[in-house]
Design a protein around this motif. Structure first.
Motif, PDB file in Angstrom:
ATOM      1  N   GLY A  78       0.554  -1.175  -0.320  1.00 25.27           N
ATOM      2  CA  GLY A  78      -0.078   0.040  -0.409  1.00 25.27           C
ATOM      3  C   GLY A  78       0.795   1.817   0.083  1.00 25.27           C
ATOM      4  N   LYS A  79       0.327   2.686  -0.324  1.00 24.26           N
ATOM      5  CA  LYS A  79       0.690   3.731  -0.664  1.00 24.26           C
ATOM      6  C   LYS A  79       0.383   4.423  -0.098  1.00 24.26           C
ATOM      7  N   TYR A  80       1.107   6.046   0.263  1.00 26.33           N
ATOM      8  CA  TYR A  80       0.708   6.852   1.304  1.00 26.33           C
ATOM      9  C   TYR A  80      -0.022   7.798   0.043  1.00 26.33           C
ATOM     10  N   ILE A  81      -1.466   8.739  -0.120  1.00 22.99           N
ATOM     11  CA  ILE A  81      -2.456   9.248  -0.719  1.00 22.99           C
ATOM     12  C   ILE A  81      -2.159  10.770  -0.518  1.00 22.99           C
ATOM     13  N   VAL A  82      -1.262  10.824  -1.553  1.00 24.32           N
ATOM     14  CA  VAL A  82      -1.607  12.717  -1.281  1.00 24.32           C
ATOM     15  C   VAL A  82      -2.798  13.062  -2.608  1.00 24.32           C
ATOM     16  N   ASN A  83      -3.080  14.483  -2.390  1.00 24.13           N
ATOM     17  CA  ASN A  83      -3.430  15.319  -3.166  1.00 24.13           C
ATOM     18  C   ASN A  83      -5.162  14.597  -3.856  1.00 24.13           C
ATOM     19  N   GLY A  84      -5.361  13.329  -3.001  1.00 20.23           N
ATOM     20  CA  GLY A  84      -6.839  12.914  -2.969  1.00 20.23           C
ATOM     21  C   GLY A  84      -6.462  10.931  -3.909  1.00 20.23           C
ATOM     22  N   ASP A  85      -5.232  11.716  -4.784  1.00 22.09           N
ATOM     23  CA  ASP A  85      -5.177  10.042  -5.769  1.00 22.09           C
ATOM     24  C   ASP A  85      -4.101  10.227  -5.775  1.00 22.09           C
ATOM     25  N   THR A  86      -3.272  10.407  -5.342  1.00 22.93           N
ATOM     26  CA  THR A  86      -1.775  10.665  -5.911  1.00 22.93           C
ATOM     27  C   THR A  86      -0.774   9.558  -4.734  1.00 22.93           C
ATOM     28  N   PRO A  87      -0.228   8.329  -5.380  1.00 21.50           N
ATOM     29  CA  PRO A  87       0.192   7.576  -4.508  1.00 21.50           C
ATOM     30  C   PRO A  87       1.825   7.861  -4.784  1.00 21.50           C
ATOM     31  N   ILE A  88       2.214   7.418  -3.411  1.00 23.24           N
ATOM     32  CA  ILE A  88       3.969   7.865  -3.674  1.00 23.24           C
ATOM     33  C   ILE A  88       4.085   6.472  -2.575  1.00 23.24           C
ATOM     34  N   VAL A  89       5.187   6.071  -2.942  1.00 28.12           N
ATOM     35  CA  VAL A  89       5.491   4.500  -2.998  1.00 28.12           C
ATOM     36  C   VAL A  89       5.980   4.928  -1.314  1.00 28.12           C
ATOM     37  N   ASP A  90       6.366   5.057  -1.223  1.00 28.45           N
ATOM     38  CA  ASP A  90       7.088   4.634   0.622  1.00 28.45           C
ATOM     39  C   ASP A  90       7.400   6.039   1.548  1.00 28.45           C
ATOM     40  N   SER A  91       8.454   5.641   2.052  1.00 30.93           N
ATOM     41  CA  SER A  91       8.402   6.943   3.700  1.00 30.93           C
ATOM     42  C   SER A  91       9.504   8.155   3.151  1.00 30.93           C
ATOM     43  N   LYS A  92      10.554   7.721   2.485  1.00 34.75           N
ATOM     44  CA  LYS A  92      11.670   8.068   1.720  1.00 34.75           C
ATOM     45  C   LYS A  92      11.082   9.768   0.652  1.00 34.75           C
ATOM     46  N   HIS A  93       9.932   8.834  -0.180  1.00 36.15           N
ATOM     47  CA  HIS A  93       9.591   9.768  -1.128  1.00 36.15           C
ATOM     48  C   HIS A  93       8.307  11.011  -0.670  1.00 36.15           C
ATOM     49  N   LEU A  94       7.874  10.236   0.718  1.00 36.05           N
ATOM     50  CA  LEU A  94       6.572  10.850   1.334  1.00 36.05           C
ATOM     51  C   LEU A  94       7.101  12.652   2.124  1.00 36.05           C
ATOM     52  N   ARG A  95       8.700  11.814   2.718  1.00 36.34           N
ATOM     53  CA  ARG A  95       9.746  12.745   3.403  1.00 36.34           C
ATOM     54  C   ARG A  95       9.536  13.673   2.663  1.00 36.34           C
ATOM     55  N   GLU A  96      10.413  13.670   0.629  1.00 39.41           N
ATOM     56  CA  GLU A  96      10.094  14.693  -0.570  1.00 39.41           C
ATOM     57  C   GLU A  96       9.094  15.805  -1.045  1.00 39.41           C
ATOM     58  N   PHE A  97       8.168  14.879  -0.314  1.00 43.36           N
ATOM     59  CA  PHE A  97       6.941  15.553  -0.639  1.00 43.36           C
ATOM     60  C   PHE A  97       6.970  16.514   0.235  1.00 43.36           C
ATOM     61  N   PHE A  98       7.100  16.190   1.236  1.00 44.32           N
ATOM     62  CA  PHE A  98       6.726  17.507   2.789  1.00 44.32           C
ATOM     63  C   PHE A  98       7.774  17.849   2.449  1.00 44.32           C
ATOM     64  N   GLU A  99       9.211  17.674   2.544  1.00 47.65           N
ATOM     65  CA  GLU A  99       9.992  18.946   2.370  1.00 47.65           C
ATOM     66  C   GLU A  99       9.880  19.846   1.353  1.00 47.65           C
ATOM     67  N   LYS A 100       9.250  18.830   0.187  1.00 48.11           N
ATOM     68  CA  LYS A 100       9.090  20.159  -0.583  1.00 48.11           C
ATOM     69  C   LYS A 100       7.925  20.766  -0.968  1.00 48.11           C
ATOM     70  N   GLN A 101       6.864  20.070  -1.301  1.00 47.57           N
ATOM     71  CA  GLN A 101       5.724  20.167  -1.489  1.00 47.57           C
ATOM     72  C   GLN A 101       4.811  21.263  -0.106  1.00 47.57           C
ATOM     73  N   VAL A 102       4.845  20.577   1.066  1.00 46.76           N
ATOM     74  CA  VAL A 102       4.355  20.644   2.545  1.00 46.76           C
ATOM     75  C   VAL A 102       4.783  21.737   2.879  1.00 46.76           C
ATOM     76  N   GLN A 103       6.295  21.679   3.794  1.00 46.29           N
ATOM     77  CA  GLN A 103       6.784  23.097   4.303  1.00 46.29           C
ATOM     78  C   GLN A 103       7.069  23.826   3.441  1.00 46.29           C
ATOM     79  N   GLN A 104       7.518  23.956   2.069  1.00 45.27           N
ATOM     80  CA  GLN A 104       7.506  25.596   1.552  1.00 45.27           C
ATOM     81  C   GLN A 104       6.971  25.767   0.804  1.00 45.27           C
ATOM     82  N   GLU A 105       6.207  25.116   0.710  1.00 43.38           N
ATOM     83  CA  GLU A 105       4.984  25.935   0.072  1.00 43.38           C
ATOM     84  C   GLU A 105       4.985  26.563  -1.639  1.00 43.38           C
ATOM     85  N   PRO A 106       5.495  25.892  -2.519  1.00 46.54           N
ATOM     86  CA  PRO A 106       6.116  26.920  -3.266  1.00 46.54           C
ATOM     87  C   PRO A 106       5.060  28.075  -4.108  1.00 46.54           C
TER      88      PRO A 106
END
Ligand SMILES: [Zn+2]
Length: 324
Positions: A78-106
């Protein structure tokens, strides 16, 4: 649905497929009152306020808190789900998503169809791959198998009618339709995620193991009278499978911003099949491909039937955000 998952789906800025389900039932739209439905301006203001509040809550989170609050599919692989229906494969990539898209909020960039990018490159099928988009439909759908076969065929044909791509259902693989089946490009399987999403898909840059179209059992509980139906849901999901992002991440929608990893193919289109209705979208029925979607799709893959143009892009390599 837990309270924490609600927060995260707010980080995804209300752009959830669960919200799509809510839309079908009226549950996630700006609430109607006895005085009547909200005006467009009221709905937009409410959506922006909720999205901003969710972002502010998430900004104070540690990654561990964010991870714990992010919905994860409850089955092996099972994957992490962000943006409604977008899967993120594992914790490492979720961290990338968190750092780039959540914390920085471009900040949103100015920019109906937008194509997903990783590292500045389009993630699309190349000129050979686009003709061999094979898939199986798991027999585990049981009594719903025929419906899924029919509805996904209708959805694939809708895209084939506007772009030079070709999907093929390989029925012989239906009985062994798993994420590790190498005889097809992707698998279509049932899941039970309790309505967290209606369905989810993948982008072309992803490896075989994550190229799945997963359909939640709640998709089979839609009433015939509901605006949203499985065929429309699948038209939207198949749009992801050929590289298209959520139209509502564009700044013109005024809400539901996700990130800037895309480039526009057409002008903003609030009617787009890739635009969630509850994100200030304007489709009022089942999700259909608009003329603007058609223009964008053919600009990327060429006109249907080999009309030339597009289709030359190579799938990205070294992708990190969504791929495994
Ligand atoms: Zn989507």
């Amino acid at each position: 649905m837990s309270r924490s998952s609600t927060i995260v789906r707010g980080i995804a800025v209300m752009a959830t497929s669960a919200a799509l389900a809510g839309c079908a039932t009226g549950g996630s739209r700006p609430s109607s009152t006895a005085a009547g439905p909200p005006t467009y301006e009221e709905a937009q203001a409410a959506a922006e306020k909720a999205a901003q509040a969710a972002r502010e809550r998430s900004r104070g989170m540690t990654f561990e808190q964010f991870e714990a609050a992010t919905y994860k599919e409850p089955f092996p692989g099972g994957k992490y789900i962000v943006n409604g229906d977008t899967p993120i494969v594992d914790s490492k990539h979720l961290r990338e998503f968190f750092e780039k898209q959540v914390q920085q909020e471009p900040a949103p960039v100015a920019g109906s169809l937008i194509v997903n990018q990783v590292g500045g490159l389009d993630t699309i099928w190349n000129s050979t791959e686009k003709y061999t988009l094979t898939y199986c439909v798991s027999t585990e759908f049981g009594p719903h198998h025929d419906q899924v076969v029919t509805d996904i065929a209708a959805a694939t044909q809708a895209w084939e009618q506007v772009a030079d791509v070709r999907y093929t259902h390989v029925e012989a693989q239906d009985a062994s339709c798993t994420a590790s089946n190498q005889n097809v490009v992707f698998d279509v399987r049932p899941v039970d995620v309790g309505g967290q999403y209606l369905a989810r898909a993948f982008f072309p840059n992803e490896p075989r193991s994550t190229r799945n179209v997963l359909i939640d059992k709640t998709s089979f509980e839609l009433n015939p009278g509901d605006k949203l139906q499985l065929t429309g849901i699948l038209r939207h999901e198949l749009g992801h499978t050929i590289g298209f992002r959520h139209e509502h991440t564009r700044p013109e929608s005024g809400t539901c911003f996700e990130d800037n990893n895309w480039r526009p193919l057409t002008d903003y289109d609030p009617f787009s099949v890739m635009h969630y209705p509850q994100c200030n979208g304007t489709q009022t029925g089942d999700l259909v491909i608009t003329s603007s979607d058609a223009t964008g799709a053919s600009s990327l893959y060429g006109a249907p039937g080999g009309g030339g143009g597009g289709g030359g892009g190579a799938p990205c390599t070294g992708c990190t955000l969504y791929s495994g």
